[in-house]
Design a protein around this motif. Structure first.
Motif, PDB file in Angstrom:
ATOM      1  N   MET A  77       0.837  -1.203   0.000  1.00 30.03           N
ATOM      2  CA  MET A  77       0.000   0.000   0.000  1.00 30.03           C
ATOM      3  C   MET A  77       0.871   1.252   0.000  1.00 30.03           C
ATOM      4  N   SER A  78       0.419   2.261  -0.665  1.00 34.55           N
ATOM      5  CA  SER A  78       1.175   3.512  -0.758  1.00 34.55           C
ATOM      6  C   SER A  78       1.313   4.159   0.614  1.00 34.55           C
ATOM      7  N   VAL A  79       2.520   4.711   0.916  1.00 39.63           N
ATOM      8  CA  VAL A  79       2.776   5.380   2.203  1.00 39.63           C
ATOM      9  C   VAL A  79       2.327   6.846   2.153  1.00 39.63           C
ATOM     10  N   LEU A  80       2.121   7.366   0.946  1.00 37.60           N
ATOM     11  CA  LEU A  80       1.664   8.764   0.828  1.00 37.60           C
ATOM     12  C   LEU A  80       0.323   8.933   1.541  1.00 37.60           C
ATOM     13  N   ASN A  81       0.155  10.069   2.158  1.00 40.39           N
ATOM     14  CA  ASN A  81      -1.085  10.426   2.850  1.00 40.39           C
ATOM     15  C   ASN A  81      -1.331   9.647   4.149  1.00 40.39           C
ATOM     16  N   THR A  82      -0.356   8.810   4.553  1.00 42.77           N
ATOM     17  CA  THR A  82      -0.475   8.244   5.894  1.00 42.77           C
ATOM     18  C   THR A  82      -0.068   9.330   6.891  1.00 42.77           C
ATOM     19  N   THR A  83      -0.580   9.207   8.099  1.00 42.08           N
ATOM     20  CA  THR A  83      -0.448  10.288   9.072  1.00 42.08           C
ATOM     21  C   THR A  83       0.662  10.028  10.088  1.00 42.08           C
ATOM     22  N   LEU A  84       1.338  11.088  10.507  1.00 38.78           N
ATOM     23  CA  LEU A  84       2.360  11.043  11.554  1.00 38.78           C
ATOM     24  C   LEU A  84       1.812  10.327  12.789  1.00 38.78           C
ATOM     25  N   LYS A  85       2.518   9.271  13.245  1.00 42.83           N
ATOM     26  CA  LYS A  85       2.073   8.534  14.438  1.00 42.83           C
ATOM     27  C   LYS A  85       2.514   9.266  15.703  1.00 42.83           C
ATOM     28  N   PRO A  86       1.827   9.019  16.808  1.00 43.75           N
ATOM     29  CA  PRO A  86       2.192   9.663  18.075  1.00 43.75           C
ATOM     30  C   PRO A  86       3.626   9.333  18.490  1.00 43.75           C
ATOM     31  N   PHE A  87       4.332  10.292  19.055  1.00 46.24           N
ATOM     32  CA  PHE A  87       5.674  10.032  19.598  1.00 46.24           C
ATOM     33  C   PHE A  87       5.985  11.063  20.674  1.00 46.24           C
ATOM     34  N   ASN A  88       6.992  10.741  21.499  1.00 49.69           N
ATOM     35  CA  ASN A  88       7.547  11.681  22.477  1.00 49.69           C
ATOM     36  C   ASN A  88       9.052  11.607  22.396  1.00 49.69           C
ATOM     37  N   ALA A  89       9.724  12.744  22.394  1.00 46.33           N
ATOM     38  CA  ALA A  89      11.182  12.759  22.282  1.00 46.33           C
ATOM     39  C   ALA A  89      11.719  14.055  22.873  1.00 46.33           C
ATOM     40  N   THR A  90      13.039  14.072  23.063  1.00 45.82           N
ATOM     41  CA  THR A  90      13.703  15.296  23.512  1.00 45.82           C
ATOM     42  C   THR A  90      14.647  15.752  22.405  1.00 45.82           C
ATOM     43  N   ALA A  91      14.647  17.048  22.102  1.00 47.40           N
ATOM     44  CA  ALA A  91      15.499  17.590  21.041  1.00 47.40           C
ATOM     45  C   ALA A  91      16.432  18.665  21.620  1.00 47.40           C
ATOM     46  N   TYR A  92      17.522  18.884  20.897  1.00 42.45           N
ATOM     47  CA  TYR A  92      18.414  19.996  21.224  1.00 42.45           C
ATOM     48  C   TYR A  92      18.144  21.108  20.215  1.00 42.45           C
ATOM     49  N   LYS A  93      17.887  22.310  20.694  1.00 47.35           N
ATOM     50  CA  LYS A  93      17.626  23.437  19.786  1.00 47.35           C
ATOM     51  C   LYS A  93      18.028  24.738  20.470  1.00 47.35           C
ATOM     52  N   ASP A  94      18.864  25.488  19.822  1.00 45.73           N
ATOM     53  CA  ASP A  94      19.239  26.814  20.331  1.00 45.73           C
ATOM     54  C   ASP A  94      19.722  26.760  21.788  1.00 45.73           C
ATOM     55  N   GLY A  95      20.632  25.801  22.076  1.00 46.14           N
ATOM     56  CA  GLY A  95      21.227  25.761  23.412  1.00 46.14           C
ATOM     57  C   GLY A  95      20.331  25.238  24.502  1.00 46.14           C
ATOM     58  N   LEU A 140       9.280  17.211  22.745  1.00 42.15           N
ATOM     59  CA  LEU A 140       8.635  17.303  21.441  1.00 42.15           C
ATOM     60  C   LEU A 140       7.678  16.131  21.270  1.00 42.15           C
ATOM     61  N   SER A 141       6.495  16.403  20.740  1.00 41.66           N
ATOM     62  CA  SER A 141       5.563  15.309  20.454  1.00 41.66           C
ATOM     63  C   SER A 141       4.896  15.571  19.104  1.00 41.66           C
ATOM     64  N   ASP A 142       4.123  14.613  18.631  1.00 41.93           N
ATOM     65  CA  ASP A 142       3.420  14.754  17.362  1.00 41.93           C
ATOM     66  C   ASP A 142       2.484  15.965  17.388  1.00 41.93           C
ATOM     67  N   ALA A 143       1.944  16.255  18.573  1.00 42.98           N
ATOM     68  CA  ALA A 143       1.053  17.414  18.670  1.00 42.98           C
ATOM     69  C   ALA A 143       1.802  18.712  18.382  1.00 42.98           C
ATOM     70  N   ASP A 144       3.086  18.758  18.784  1.00 41.68           N
ATOM     71  CA  ASP A 144       3.883  19.954  18.515  1.00 41.68           C
ATOM     72  C   ASP A 144       4.163  20.118  17.030  1.00 41.68           C
ATOM     73  N   VAL A 145       4.279  19.004  16.328  1.00 38.84           N
ATOM     74  CA  VAL A 145       4.671  19.042  14.915  1.00 38.84           C
ATOM     75  C   VAL A 145       3.503  19.472  14.029  1.00 38.84           C
ATOM     76  N   LYS A 146       2.333  18.934  14.331  1.00 40.83           N
ATOM     77  CA  LYS A 146       1.170  19.217  13.479  1.00 40.83           C
ATOM     78  C   LYS A 146       0.788  20.699  13.513  1.00 40.83           C
ATOM     79  N   GLY A 147       0.184  21.169  12.459  1.00 35.74           N
ATOM     80  CA  GLY A 147      -0.232  22.574  12.398  1.00 35.74           C
ATOM     81  C   GLY A 147       0.674  23.400  11.504  1.00 35.74           C
ATOM     82  N   LYS A 148       1.847  22.866  11.174  1.00 36.04           N
ATOM     83  CA  LYS A 148       2.764  23.534  10.244  1.00 36.04           C
ATOM     84  C   LYS A 148       3.275  22.512   9.230  1.00 36.04           C
ATOM     85  N   TRP A 149       3.827  22.979   8.117  1.00 34.83           N
ATOM     86  CA  TRP A 149       4.564  22.085   7.236  1.00 34.83           C
ATOM     87  C   TRP A 149       5.793  21.621   7.984  1.00 34.83           C
ATOM     88  N   ALA A 150       6.234  20.362   7.736  1.00 40.31           N
ATOM     89  CA  ALA A 150       7.377  19.836   8.479  1.00 40.31           C
ATOM     90  C   ALA A 150       8.252  18.968   7.588  1.00 40.31           C
TER      91      ALA A 150
END
Lengths: 187, 187, 187, 187, 187, 187, 187, 187, 187, 187
Positions: G1-19, G24-34
């Motif tokens: 089956m094509s992977v296009l149009n499948t949706t980002l699955k839930p996740f939790n992680a820690t990122a390094y950004k600007d010191g 970070l979770s899927d909820a943080d990602v959604k709402g913008k292009w990524a």
């Protein structure tokens, strides 16, 4: 497990009776005493002698409140055609049921697997639709309507006379037994 | 599925016969014609009349090469005790089989579930141990040894005369039928 | 898993008692102390000596509020016939239960698989229907009613005297023990 | 299903006997008559009276070719410590088996589920390792070594005298019965 | 999966403590810091040296709000008997839990399969009943109560000082570390 | 079930050691004593103090025939980078294993589910690859290399001196115990 | 089956950004292009050239409303240490996500089974969190940020201009196609 | 799980090439580098611009030993008819594969479930038939043959130059990187 | 099981009709008589002769209230392109349905497994969407629209004239039969 | 899945042909072209007109090497009786097969579930026993032997002339088509 006292399963079929095609179901059968008389095939040999023998006791059975259903895996069209052309079969007034879908033969467990024909099986049902007695003979051995009549009479006597039982080879009018603690080990 | 032509299942039992306890298995039964004659219980009422009726035709059956086995869920000890005390049962010379482990009653499907007693079931087996005909009557209706004898005679005739069949209520010496294409639709 | 403290399973049976046939179920048994006394077969050898031995203590047990049920896989008809003909069995006043459907022998796990007879098993139940003690001996070894009486007395004493226990070979009237921390390792 | 004639299952354990720790398996047990004598726990109350009672008949049993194994879910270390400190236990010369892994208690089905202690269960095994008789009493009811001795004597007599059986409350030297067809219904 | 932070499973047991038998369940344990100290068997060799070593730090642990439970698969009767007879064990004031039903040894996964004895396993639980640290040594290697004390102190310090952690071989009063982004890669 | 005596499972990994990347499998580990020393993550806080503490006893362990493997779920690239930049880590000469595929952390059951980091778990394996002792402490509590050394010495002594065991807090050169029947209940 | 149009699955992680370390979770990602930009490992070779190339277009992407997340199976601690020590990585301002629990690599199906490292996979998600385009290259082949930018521009154009599509090698400002029945078979 | 390095599954199809219908299977594809270029449907809009773009680089790819297969779920009859009538498609010399049985679209997981059309997916396979890189764009976004050519060149360079890798946006002739322990953390 | 009287399953498709693309579902089909006319592929050989033959009777069918749907596994784009370029196909005014997702071919069980093309299958549905008659011919054998018309006329006659049936090779206006009991065995 | 090219399943039946009863199996049918012509029941209405229509083309079919088998769920006895009494049926010379065990009707999937009668289904098989074309009409619509003949002629032509196909409404002697690449899109 014993087959006695198991109940007539639901079915739908068409029968030939008195020059008409009539629809028949388990609901039509219940409420009266009934004889289901299976045989292998129309237009064969032992079968018509048995069906004629049964036709002879049909008036007596009707007076006793017993309806008769002969059944083979032929259609009601065949039954009608056979009734038209055979002198023996032409005498029949009871229901000739078409079981070309094998439902009745399967329900009474007389269908010869892989052959599509029924055994020579006789089943007597009470008005509740429960099997009370039965007999099965092979292809080449005809049944005896007189003995069937004797057993139905004994059966009706026993059911209607609580506290009495019909001994071996009992005939209508003969003495019965009344089981009691005193008789234990005395017969 | 039809029960006709199914084969006697393996069993082991002890029977009372002629003042002795004898072991019995399916291997002992095969090789001769056999009648299995089930009844509910020793020391009861209809049963002894049936067993006595059967005892009367036993000499004839023996001459025809047919062995007889009466069976109830009582032990062989009970059969012996009953034979000692009952005038009717005292006449019996055939095998009285103890089926207290229910093996035979289960194999022939005449055990009343939850009751532990057998129906009044008669089964005739050919020397290959295959069921050729059967009859079952309820608690209060005794069987008829004369009709049983008629059917066994017809059965043996049919088996030994290929190309002939015995019509309804056939008695020894009466005419038989020879099925052929010409007879189709003519009877 | 231990069988002690398991509860009497539901059953229905007919017993012979005091010249009558009586119906019996688990509901009838509960509410009193009860002894179930299994044995292999009526009309045999060790069994009557055990049943007679048990008959001797039956009056005492009755005074102690204990009912007695002897059980074999024979029918109540057989029990009645045996009671009529055997001097030893004729003395019995307790319930002689017909277990021809094997329900009780199965529930107490004393049915000899493939044989259809019960072991010599004795089970004492409290008024809640829970098994409190049991004993099983083989075919050729008779039990001892006196020892059974000793154990039932100890059992009733223990149940009615919290804080006391009956030591080995305790007899009615002898001393009991009162378990306490101080006795640990001192006996 | 009856537990009689089931065979001792494989096990490995360590026992205390005569001042030594000895390894023990089912192979060591087979070949002689054996008594397995289960009890709940070391350092308790009824148990030592039973074990002492058993110790008294141990010399007699040894002469009869019967070995004795007492079993609890305590370790062999505990058995040794108890033997060292208790006057009653100090008399014991038979095997005191440590069943802290519950193998034997499970195999004989006397483990109290969720409690980790065994019932008061006695099992007598023949030299083939098959259970021949058994007895189980509750927590508060001590057994009786004299009755155990009586039953083992009857058991050995029966096994060694084919054609004879020991009636109720038989004691060594008393009369036995010889079952025969003539005795059926006569006792 | 990591065993840390898994929660104490439900159990019921009887312990010996201060001359009494006391019932104990998971509900009794929760609410305080707890040490579960498993060992193989009463009346053995390494075990008493460990239990004595543990007894020495028990007053300190009590002041720190930590309760102690020693556990073996022996009964509380054995614990009491051992306490009575062994000078080393006689000093013990903490709970000596009887785990003869193997529930605790199974829950903490220290039961030696097929042996019925526990490993030398130490588990420290927080007041929520969650395992915070553990140690297991083999049969022949004794543990060290001093090191256990060091780890419990570090554990309590860490739990009560958010933002600080105790480095390797930390002793009470020594410096701790405060993790921060600036320290990443700097230690 | 106890984890002691379970065997090292197959694995493949890359480690950083002495300025090189080396491949490592279970086959490489077996044949010598081994310490697996798990910790959560490179570039963190408690971990380097523990790794440095362990580095201090590494020469001694090497002389005792014990190899050391530190393991985290970081790659060997990270280990190399950390070794390059951290003064504490720069001292390490033992194997720094990259477990980014979680195989080792899973096999030793120290992987924090859903977190992807290992607990602080120490496992000592004998040359057969079987776990002989273990210790796990939480995130905020550092281990103690000195106590680890004490336990490995006791372990090697016990294994090489059959009949002797090392009591609580045993140090090299101290007395051991020789278990015997006479000591039962005497310590 | 094509992977296009499948949706980002839930996740939790820690990122390094600007010191800083940020959750970070899927909820943080959604709402913008990524853009999710996977690579094998920190402190390796091709990866930093790709990450630097991506850093160069990051300001443009931000203006287009596109957030960027680089992901490897290293921890956020490693990302921070790498950012501190590498000149190329030091330029990065986007999120560097720690996927040491393999959740994201598994969700996007780029985890190399048994290796614990991610492929070089790029995934562009729309503000609904659905995958709109993707690219995967092997270990030794670096991606091209300019082409990624071209495709994201075409994607945003297409989504915001219903009835137009972007033909092959379309660049911003070039002509698009308007599908219609008349064009069928004409291009 | 990563799709990289998975192998071309078996298939059978008919393609249109150079004015002929040719049968094609996985065996025909293996042995050379291959590009599978999926698109939704013949006689549509974006597809022909992509196919023409690809046709332009086909001579170069042929020189590099790379064969090209365009694939849609249309039949080879449609491909022929489209080639006959469309000026853009008429330029194509590579294989136009008919995938009306959906086998290839399913194997490469680009079939739009319930729609029966393929995504715009490009897959590059090495001569062993293993997928080495891939790209998927949505309905309205055309691919770029120039970037595909760049990646195939980098891929072939990497495969044929062990010890070298191609950094981001590498073009033929540009410098590569040689990974070594010294470079760890230095880029 | 017979396929007659099974009901049209749900589907969604796009068709080319009268210069437009129209969406079509099972709901659109029901309510009128319908012919589904499957064929293997656009741009092939037998198919256009059949489709043209069908186009000739389309006006007649329309007057009879019968709609026509031709179906192949080609897309509606192909149907449009074929209609544009083929003189025979250019005459068609009925629905040309695109079944590239194989839904209809599967529902009517005419999809050649592994081939992705439909058989030459014709299905006539009544306004309830139930199949009333069908015909399937192989690849190389064209159907006959005249015979189809004859059968649809007979079908509509039979449905609208209860009590009459159309005999073999019945043509519009010819005599029908009225089944009755008297006709049994007379034709 | 398409039913075309599926193979005749094994069966055994008895047929009436030329005044004889003949046994018939799948082995007898294979090796020649065959028509299986199912109809609901003997002694009915549409059926005899169809069977007579078929009888008319039987000589032609025989010359073409095609055997004919009419099949209903009636017995061969019924077929014989019908043949004797009906003028139309009396003309039949082909095989009238008795399918009272429903085997053939089930194998060809024309059995009306729960009714026990077959549909009006015609199946043409090649000498390999594979179905090449079929037609099914409902109860009230008679088939047309002339059209059947047309299709069988086209079928035999196509099979024996590789490279040619028979277009719509092809009649013997008319032109055929020769598919070639040049014809694609030209018809």
């Amino acid at each position: 497990m014993s087959v006695l006292n198991t109940t007539l399963k639901p079915f739908n079929a068409t029968a030939y009776k008195d020059g008409k095609f009539v629809d028949l179901s388990d609901a039509d059968v219940k409420g009266k005493w009934a004889v289901f008389f299976f045989y292998p095939a129309d237009f064969t040999f032992v079968c018509p002698t048995e069906l004629e023998d049964l036709a002879d006791i049909y008036p007596t059975l009707q007076k006793m409140g017993v309806e008769v259903y002969s059944v083979s895996t032929d259609t009601h069209f065949c039954h009608k055609a056979w009734h038209d052309t055979s002198p023996a079969i032409g005498k029949i007034n009871y229901y000739m049921v078409g079981d070309q879908n094998h439902a009745l033969s399967n329900n009474f467990e007389v269908l010869r697997e892989g052959v599509g024909l029924a055994d020579r099986g006789t089943f007597v049902l009470d008005p509740q639709g429960e099997i009370q007695l039965l007999e099965i003979t092979p292809e080449g051995v005809g049944r005896n309507a007189a003995e069937l009549l004797r057993k139905i009479k004994a059966l009706q006597y026993w059911v209607s006379h609580p506290g009495e039982v019909c001994p071996a080879k009992w005939e209508e009018g003969a003495e019965t037994l009344a089981p009691s603690l005193d008789l234990v080990g005395k017969i």
